[in-house]
Design an enzyme around this catalytic site. Structure first.
Site, PDB file in Angstrom:
ATOM      1  N   ARG A  26       0.838  -1.209   0.000  1.00  0.00           N
ATOM      2  CA  ARG A  26       0.000   0.000   0.000  1.00  0.00           C
ATOM      3  C   ARG A  26       0.873   1.259   0.000  1.00  0.00           C
ATOM      4  O   ARG A  26       0.994   1.949  -1.003  1.00  0.00           O
ATOM      5  CB  ARG A  26      -0.950  -0.019   1.218  1.00  0.00           C
ATOM      6  CG  ARG A  26      -2.126   0.952   1.103  1.00  0.00           C
ATOM      7  CD  ARG A  26      -1.798   2.390   1.510  1.00  0.00           C
ATOM      8  NE  ARG A  26      -1.354   2.479   2.887  1.00  0.00           N
ATOM      9  CZ  ARG A  26      -0.867   3.602   3.423  1.00  0.00           C
ATOM     10  NH1 ARG A  26      -0.741   4.697   2.680  1.00  0.00           N
ATOM     11  NH2 ARG A  26      -0.465   3.628   4.677  1.00  0.00           N
ATOM     12  N   ASP A  27       1.528   1.543   1.099  1.00  0.00           N
ATOM     13  CA  ASP A  27       2.330   2.761   1.202  1.00  0.00           C
ATOM     14  C   ASP A  27       3.536   2.711   0.275  1.00  0.00           C
ATOM     15  O   ASP A  27       3.991   3.730  -0.226  1.00  0.00           O
ATOM     16  CB  ASP A  27       2.774   2.950   2.657  1.00  0.00           C
ATOM     17  CG  ASP A  27       3.344   4.320   2.929  1.00  0.00           C
ATOM     18  OD1 ASP A  27       2.998   5.268   2.205  1.00  0.00           O
ATOM     19  OD2 ASP A  27       4.143   4.458   3.877  1.00  0.00           O
ATOM     20  N   HIS A 220       6.258   4.396  12.542  1.00  0.00           N
ATOM     21  CA  HIS A 220       6.327   4.413  11.081  1.00  0.00           C
ATOM     22  C   HIS A 220       7.338   5.488  10.672  1.00  0.00           C
ATOM     23  O   HIS A 220       6.995   6.664  10.580  1.00  0.00           O
ATOM     24  CB  HIS A 220       4.939   4.730  10.529  1.00  0.00           C
ATOM     25  CG  HIS A 220       4.828   4.673   9.041  1.00  0.00           C
ATOM     26  ND1 HIS A 220       4.030   3.757   8.385  1.00  0.00           N
ATOM     27  CD2 HIS A 220       5.386   5.432   8.058  1.00  0.00           C
ATOM     28  CE1 HIS A 220       4.111   3.956   7.078  1.00  0.00           C
ATOM     29  NE2 HIS A 220       4.922   4.979   6.862  1.00  0.00           N
ATOM     30  N   HIS A 222      10.239   7.145   8.131  1.00  0.00           N
ATOM     31  CA  HIS A 222      10.812   7.260   6.790  1.00  0.00           C
ATOM     32  C   HIS A 222      12.299   7.572   6.914  1.00  0.00           C
ATOM     33  O   HIS A 222      12.735   8.145   7.912  1.00  0.00           O
ATOM     34  CB  HIS A 222      10.096   8.355   5.996  1.00  0.00           C
ATOM     35  CG  HIS A 222       8.736   7.935   5.520  1.00  0.00           C
ATOM     36  ND1 HIS A 222       8.308   8.093   4.218  1.00  0.00           N
ATOM     37  CD2 HIS A 222       7.700   7.348   6.164  1.00  0.00           C
ATOM     38  CE1 HIS A 222       7.077   7.637   4.088  1.00  0.00           C
ATOM     39  NE2 HIS A 222       6.694   7.176   5.263  1.00  0.00           N
ATOM     40  N   CYS A 253       5.319   9.581   0.105  1.00  0.00           N
ATOM     41  CA  CYS A 253       3.987  10.139   0.300  1.00  0.00           C
ATOM     42  C   CYS A 253       3.687  11.052  -0.873  1.00  0.00           C
ATOM     43  O   CYS A 253       4.436  11.996  -1.126  1.00  0.00           O
ATOM     44  CB  CYS A 253       3.907  10.925   1.609  1.00  0.00           C
ATOM     45  SG  CYS A 253       2.307  11.722   1.867  1.00  0.00           S
ATOM     46  N   ASN A 262      10.192   4.340   2.986  1.00  0.00           N
ATOM     47  CA  ASN A 262      10.022   3.832   4.339  1.00  0.00           C
ATOM     48  C   ASN A 262      11.263   3.068   4.788  1.00  0.00           C
ATOM     49  O   ASN A 262      12.134   2.711   3.992  1.00  0.00           O
ATOM     50  CB  ASN A 262       8.836   2.855   4.368  1.00  0.00           C
ATOM     51  CG  ASN A 262       7.515   3.532   4.106  1.00  0.00           C
ATOM     52  OD1 ASN A 262       6.978   4.218   4.947  1.00  0.00           O
ATOM     53  ND2 ASN A 262       6.973   3.321   2.906  1.00  0.00           N
TER      54      ASN A 262
END
Length: 312
Positions: A26-27, A220, A222, A253, A262
């Site tokens: 997803r991300d 989470h 980055h 993002c 990430n």
């Protein structure tokens, strides 16, 4: 693939086991320029599950105009069948319409995506922070009524590209309001990667003072400034046991151009394995999966561990 493993020296400061919350499908893929075919996404998820990753965020039910790379959510989930359902296969939903789509697809878990800052809330959701919380309230209530597990993301916890430093109290306020809606888990997002270890400690302490313990928190990070792994280890020393990461270090993002990839799942597994922390992940299988996906994306993985172990 025959690969080496780190020398294992158990670190008593760390938890004995960590749950990796895999966000690559997803991300990771939402920020790719090329649209990855649904069949490839489904195979990616199958390979991740086979490598031992139990929690995998599979896709997002957002309007295709927002994130065209994930417009095939229904197709991906249909391809996965039962593997794409259950409390360990969350999908991101921005609003009640997204929840409707998720429920129709038979998912067992959803995630909402809030912001600690006003500017990003407007850019990402076209709403103020307060308006976004009002939007999330019925989403969480309906999801819980349907028996779903719910995660709440808070982005821009450690800095905002438009507003600069974000006060810890401001982050704690938004986090508390999200958890008060009834979310099961809170994910603290360092969306642009500017967080540092001391900042992580102070925020976790502030949340603990609000009654949000580390047993409810995921982190989470980055890796924009190379701090993701250091920040993660700091969070683990504070008692956090859920870490978001992306196989191959994919991600970013689409609404924050300074956000790079990430934390790479392989880099995380290597570090945790060396510290004697169990993850249940087969690193060799994970590296093979990253190399396979890199081939579909037409570029090498940014993960240092993948480059070292796969020879490129």
């Amino acid at each position: 693939m025959s690969i080496g493993l780190p020398q294992r020296e158990t670190n008593p400061e760390l938890p004995s086991r960590v749950t990796i919350y895999e966000v690559g499908p997803r991300d990771g893929l939402q920020n790719e320029k090329a649209v990855v075919p649904a069949a490839v996404k489904a195979e990616f998820i199958r390979r991740l599950a086979a490598a031992g990753l139990e929690t995998i965020e599979t896709t997002s039910f957002v309007p295709p105009a927002w994130v065209p790379q994930l417009a095939d959510a229904r197709e991906v989930l249909a391809d996965l069948g039962d593997l794409g359902r259950g409390p360990r296969r969350p999908v991101l939903v921005p609003n009640e319409r997204g929840l409707d789509d998720a429920l129709e697809a038979g998912v067992g878990a959803v995630a909402i995506f809030g912001s600690a800052t006003e500017t990003f809330a407007r850019k990402n959701l076209n709403r103020t922070v307060a308006e976004s919380l009002d939007m999330f309230a019925p989403v969480v209530a309906r999801a819980k009524d349907a028996g779903l597990w719910v995660r709440a993301y808070v982005s821009m916890c450690f800095g905002d590209p438009w507003e600069g430093p974000v006060p810890i109290g401001q982050v704690a306020d938004v986090a508390q309001r999200l958890m008060d809606l009834g979310a099961d888990q809170l994910s603290l997002g360092d969306t642009i990667g500017t967080g540092t270890t001391g900042h992580v400690s102070r925020l976790l302490d502030a949340l603990d003072a609000r009654g949000i313990g580390t047993d409810q928190i995921g982190v989470h990070f980055h890796d924009t400034y190379g701090q993701a792994l250091a920040n993660t280890m700091t969070a683990l020393r504070h008692g956090v046991t859920v870490v978001d990461s992306s196989t191959g270090g994919l991600g970013g993002c689409p609404y924050a151009k300074s956000a790079t990839g990430n934390l790479a799942t392989e880099d995380l597994v290597w570090a945790l394995d060396g510290a004697g922390v169990q993850t249940g992940v087969d690193l060799a299988a994970l590296v093979e999966t990253s190399v396979w996906m890199a081939g579909h994306l037409g570029r090498p993985s940014p993960s240092g561990v993948v480059r070292a172990l796969a020879g490129g």
